[in-house]
Scaffold this motif. Sequence first.
Motif, PDB file in Angstrom:
ATOM      1  N   ARG A   1       0.828  -1.193   0.000  1.00 46.76           N
ATOM      2  CA  ARG A   1       0.000   0.000   0.000  1.00 46.76           C
ATOM      3  C   ARG A   1       0.873   1.256   0.000  1.00 46.76           C
ATOM      4  NH1 ARG A   1      -4.631   1.415  -1.872  1.00 46.76           N
ATOM      5  NH2 ARG A   1      -5.492   3.132  -0.735  1.00 46.76           N
ATOM      6  N   ASP A   2       1.986   1.179   0.689  1.00 45.08           N
ATOM      7  CA  ASP A   2       2.891   2.319   0.742  1.00 45.08           C
ATOM      8  C   ASP A   2       3.346   2.724  -0.655  1.00 45.08           C
ATOM      9  OD1 ASP A   2       4.584   4.136   2.482  1.00 45.08           O
ATOM     10  OD2 ASP A   2       6.118   3.147   1.258  1.00 45.08           O
ATOM     11  N   ASP A   3       3.617   1.750  -1.508  1.00 42.83           N
ATOM     12  CA  ASP A   3       4.060   2.056  -2.874  1.00 42.83           C
ATOM     13  C   ASP A   3       2.966   2.756  -3.678  1.00 42.83           C
ATOM     14  OD1 ASP A   3       6.470   0.900  -2.256  1.00 42.83           O
ATOM     15  OD2 ASP A   3       6.121  -0.942  -3.381  1.00 42.83           O
ATOM     16  N   ILE A   4       1.719   2.410  -3.423  1.00 40.18           N
ATOM     17  CA  ILE A   4       0.597   3.055  -4.100  1.00 40.18           C
ATOM     18  C   ILE A   4       0.496   4.509  -3.641  1.00 40.18           C
ATOM     19  CG2 ILE A   4      -1.920   3.065  -4.361  1.00 40.18           C
ATOM     20  CD1 ILE A   4      -1.708  -0.067  -3.921  1.00 40.18           C
ATOM     21  N   LEU A   5       0.575   4.711  -2.341  1.00 38.92           N
ATOM     22  CA  LEU A   5       0.453   6.058  -1.785  1.00 38.92           C
ATOM     23  C   LEU A   5       1.602   6.961  -2.221  1.00 38.92           C
ATOM     24  CD1 LEU A   5      -0.736   5.169   1.819  1.00 38.92           C
ATOM     25  CD2 LEU A   5      -2.116   6.028  -0.082  1.00 38.92           C
ATOM     26  N   GLY A   6       2.789   6.393  -2.393  1.00 37.18           N
ATOM     27  CA  GLY A   6       3.947   7.182  -2.799  1.00 37.18           C
ATOM     28  C   GLY A   6       3.853   7.713  -4.214  1.00 37.18           C
ATOM     29  N   ILE A   7       2.955   7.133  -5.003  1.00 40.42           N
ATOM     30  CA  ILE A   7       2.769   7.599  -6.380  1.00 40.42           C
ATOM     31  C   ILE A   7       1.435   8.332  -6.537  1.00 40.42           C
ATOM     32  CG2 ILE A   7       2.525   6.895  -8.801  1.00 40.42           C
ATOM     33  CD1 ILE A   7       4.388   4.520  -8.151  1.00 40.42           C
ATOM     34  N   TRP A   8       0.358   7.735  -6.008  1.00 40.55           N
ATOM     35  CA  TRP A   8      -0.977   8.269  -6.256  1.00 40.55           C
ATOM     36  C   TRP A   8      -1.687   8.793  -5.007  1.00 40.55           C
ATOM     37  CZ3 TRP A   8       0.327   3.359  -8.402  1.00 40.55           C
ATOM     38  CH2 TRP A   8       0.570   3.382  -9.771  1.00 40.55           C
ATOM     39  N   ARG A  27      12.245   2.995  -6.570  1.00 37.02           N
ATOM     40  CA  ARG A  27      11.746   1.869  -7.360  1.00 37.02           C
ATOM     41  C   ARG A  27      10.800   1.071  -6.470  1.00 37.02           C
ATOM     42  NH1 ARG A  27      12.780   4.771 -11.191  1.00 37.02           N
ATOM     43  NH2 ARG A  27      14.580   4.433 -12.496  1.00 37.02           N
ATOM     44  N   SER A  28       9.589   0.893  -6.938  1.00 33.99           N
ATOM     45  CA  SER A  28       8.555   0.281  -6.122  1.00 33.99           C
ATOM     46  C   SER A  28       7.792  -0.768  -6.932  1.00 33.99           C
ATOM     47  CB  SER A  28       7.603   1.369  -5.619  1.00 33.99           C
ATOM     48  OG  SER A  28       7.011   2.045  -6.709  1.00 33.99           O
ATOM     49  N   GLU A  66      -3.995  -0.366 -10.601  1.00 29.92           N
ATOM     50  CA  GLU A  66      -4.954  -1.440 -10.362  1.00 29.92           C
ATOM     51  C   GLU A  66      -4.249  -2.747  -9.996  1.00 29.92           C
ATOM     52  OE1 GLU A  66      -6.680   1.730 -12.810  1.00 29.92           O
ATOM     53  OE2 GLU A  66      -4.879   0.527 -13.073  1.00 29.92           O
ATOM     54  N   ALA A  67      -3.159  -3.023 -10.687  1.00 30.25           N
ATOM     55  CA  ALA A  67      -2.402  -4.242 -10.390  1.00 30.25           C
ATOM     56  C   ALA A  67      -1.788  -4.180  -8.994  1.00 30.25           C
ATOM     57  CB  ALA A  67      -1.312  -4.452 -11.442  1.00 30.25           C
ATOM     58  N   ALA A  68      -1.282  -3.011  -8.611  1.00 34.10           N
ATOM     59  CA  ALA A  68      -0.689  -2.850  -7.278  1.00 34.10           C
ATOM     60  C   ALA A  68      -1.750  -2.996  -6.194  1.00 34.10           C
ATOM     61  CB  ALA A  68       0.010  -1.501  -7.167  1.00 34.10           C
ATOM     62  N   GLU A  69      -2.928  -2.439  -6.435  1.00 44.62           N
ATOM     63  CA  GLU A  69      -4.007  -2.567  -5.454  1.00 44.62           C
ATOM     64  C   GLU A  69      -4.446  -4.025  -5.309  1.00 44.62           C
ATOM     65  OE1 GLU A  69      -6.828   0.338  -6.844  1.00 44.62           O
ATOM     66  OE2 GLU A  69      -5.801   1.952  -5.775  1.00 44.62           O
ATOM     67  N   ALA A  70      -4.545  -4.726  -6.429  1.00 44.94           N
ATOM     68  CA  ALA A  70      -4.906  -6.145  -6.389  1.00 44.94           C
ATOM     69  C   ALA A  70      -3.835  -6.958  -5.656  1.00 44.94           C
ATOM     70  CB  ALA A  70      -5.116  -6.682  -7.806  1.00 44.94           C
ATOM     71  N   VAL A 100      -2.931  -5.937   9.776  1.00 47.31           N
ATOM     72  CA  VAL A 100      -3.031  -6.212   8.340  1.00 47.31           C
ATOM     73  C   VAL A 100      -4.037  -5.282   7.680  1.00 47.31           C
ATOM     74  CG1 VAL A 100      -3.720  -7.942   6.616  1.00 47.31           C
ATOM     75  CG2 VAL A 100      -2.243  -8.611   8.515  1.00 47.31           C
ATOM     76  N   SER A 101      -5.164  -5.072   8.328  1.00 47.89           N
ATOM     77  CA  SER A 101      -6.183  -4.170   7.781  1.00 47.89           C
ATOM     78  C   SER A 101      -5.627  -2.753   7.653  1.00 47.89           C
ATOM     79  CB  SER A 101      -7.433  -4.166   8.647  1.00 47.89           C
ATOM     80  OG  SER A 101      -8.064  -5.410   8.577  1.00 47.89           O
ATOM     81  N   PHE A 102      -4.956  -2.286   8.681  1.00 50.39           N
ATOM     82  CA  PHE A 102      -4.366  -0.939   8.624  1.00 50.39           C
ATOM     83  C   PHE A 102      -3.373  -0.830   7.472  1.00 50.39           C
ATOM     84  CE2 PHE A 102      -0.668   1.676   9.642  1.00 50.39           C
ATOM     85  CZ  PHE A 102      -1.250   2.933   9.634  1.00 50.39           C
ATOM     86  N   LEU A 103      -2.463  -1.785   7.372  1.00 51.25           N
ATOM     87  CA  LEU A 103      -1.424  -1.708   6.355  1.00 51.25           C
ATOM     88  C   LEU A 103      -1.983  -1.804   4.939  1.00 51.25           C
ATOM     89  CD1 LEU A 103       1.353  -3.885   8.028  1.00 51.25           C
ATOM     90  CD2 LEU A 103       1.309  -1.382   7.794  1.00 51.25           C
ATOM     91  N   SER A 104      -3.045  -2.574   4.757  1.00 52.20           N
ATOM     92  CA  SER A 104      -3.563  -2.775   3.417  1.00 52.20           C
ATOM     93  C   SER A 104      -4.599  -1.745   2.988  1.00 52.20           C
ATOM     94  CB  SER A 104      -4.150  -4.183   3.273  1.00 52.20           C
ATOM     95  OG  SER A 104      -5.249  -4.360   4.130  1.00 52.20           O
ATOM     96  N   GLU A 105      -5.122  -0.959   3.964  1.00 51.49           N
ATOM     97  CA  GLU A 105      -6.179  -0.013   3.633  1.00 51.49           C
ATOM     98  C   GLU A 105      -5.828   1.444   3.910  1.00 51.49           C
ATOM     99  OE1 GLU A 105      -9.455  -1.416   5.950  1.00 51.49           O
ATOM    100  OE2 GLU A 105      -9.373  -3.399   5.033  1.00 51.49           O
ATOM    101  N   ARG A 106      -4.663   1.681   4.483  1.00 55.24           N
ATOM    102  CA  ARG A 106      -4.329   3.037   4.908  1.00 55.24           C
ATOM    103  C   ARG A 106      -4.284   4.003   3.732  1.00 55.24           C
ATOM    104  NH1 ARG A 106       1.066   4.822   5.170  1.00 55.24           N
ATOM    105  NH2 ARG A 106       2.481   3.533   3.989  1.00 55.24           N
ATOM    106  N   GLU A 107      -4.521   5.265   4.052  1.00 52.30           N
ATOM    107  CA  GLU A 107      -4.526   6.319   3.039  1.00 52.30           C
ATOM    108  C   GLU A 107      -3.412   7.337   3.265  1.00 52.30           C
ATOM    109  OE1 GLU A 107      -6.429   6.441   0.319  1.00 52.30           O
ATOM    110  OE2 GLU A 107      -7.282   4.518   0.891  1.00 52.30           O
ATOM    111  N   ALA A 108      -2.681   7.198   4.360  1.00 54.25           N
ATOM    112  CA  ALA A 108      -1.594   8.153   4.639  1.00 54.25           C
ATOM    113  C   ALA A 108      -0.389   7.418   5.186  1.00 54.25           C
ATOM    114  CB  ALA A 108      -2.046   9.189   5.635  1.00 54.25           C
TER     115      ALA A 108
END
Length: 108
Positions: A1-8, A27-28, A66-70, A100-108
């Motif tokens: 999730r961190d990699d997603i947040l670092g870009i989007w 590189r993520s 989408e692939a990273a979120e999946a 696990v829920s926090f790490l996979s769903e966090r927004e910040a």
Amino acid sequence: RDDILGIWGDPEVTGKPVGSDLVRGKRSWPLAYALERAPALGELLSRRPVPVEEALEGLSRLGAREAAEAAAEKYAEEARERARGLPWRAEAKDMFEELVSFLSEREA
């Protein structure tokens, strides 16, 4: 999730501009996914300064977000599944699920 947040990630929430990991050259997972499908994207990401909008468009075309979120969902579920078989007390299982829920769903 961190990699997603670092870009989007939402700058209002993360405190970082969209594409901050691209600018930093980090590189993520989403980049590895995209580069596997379009190696020429590497040249674009190597430019200084990185053309963030162009890079974001390329990642979008390739479905990297989408692939990273999946993948994040898949890894979280794998962690949950493996934990189910561990001889932990109920309290420890609950705490692990919360983590696990926090790490996979966090927004910040």
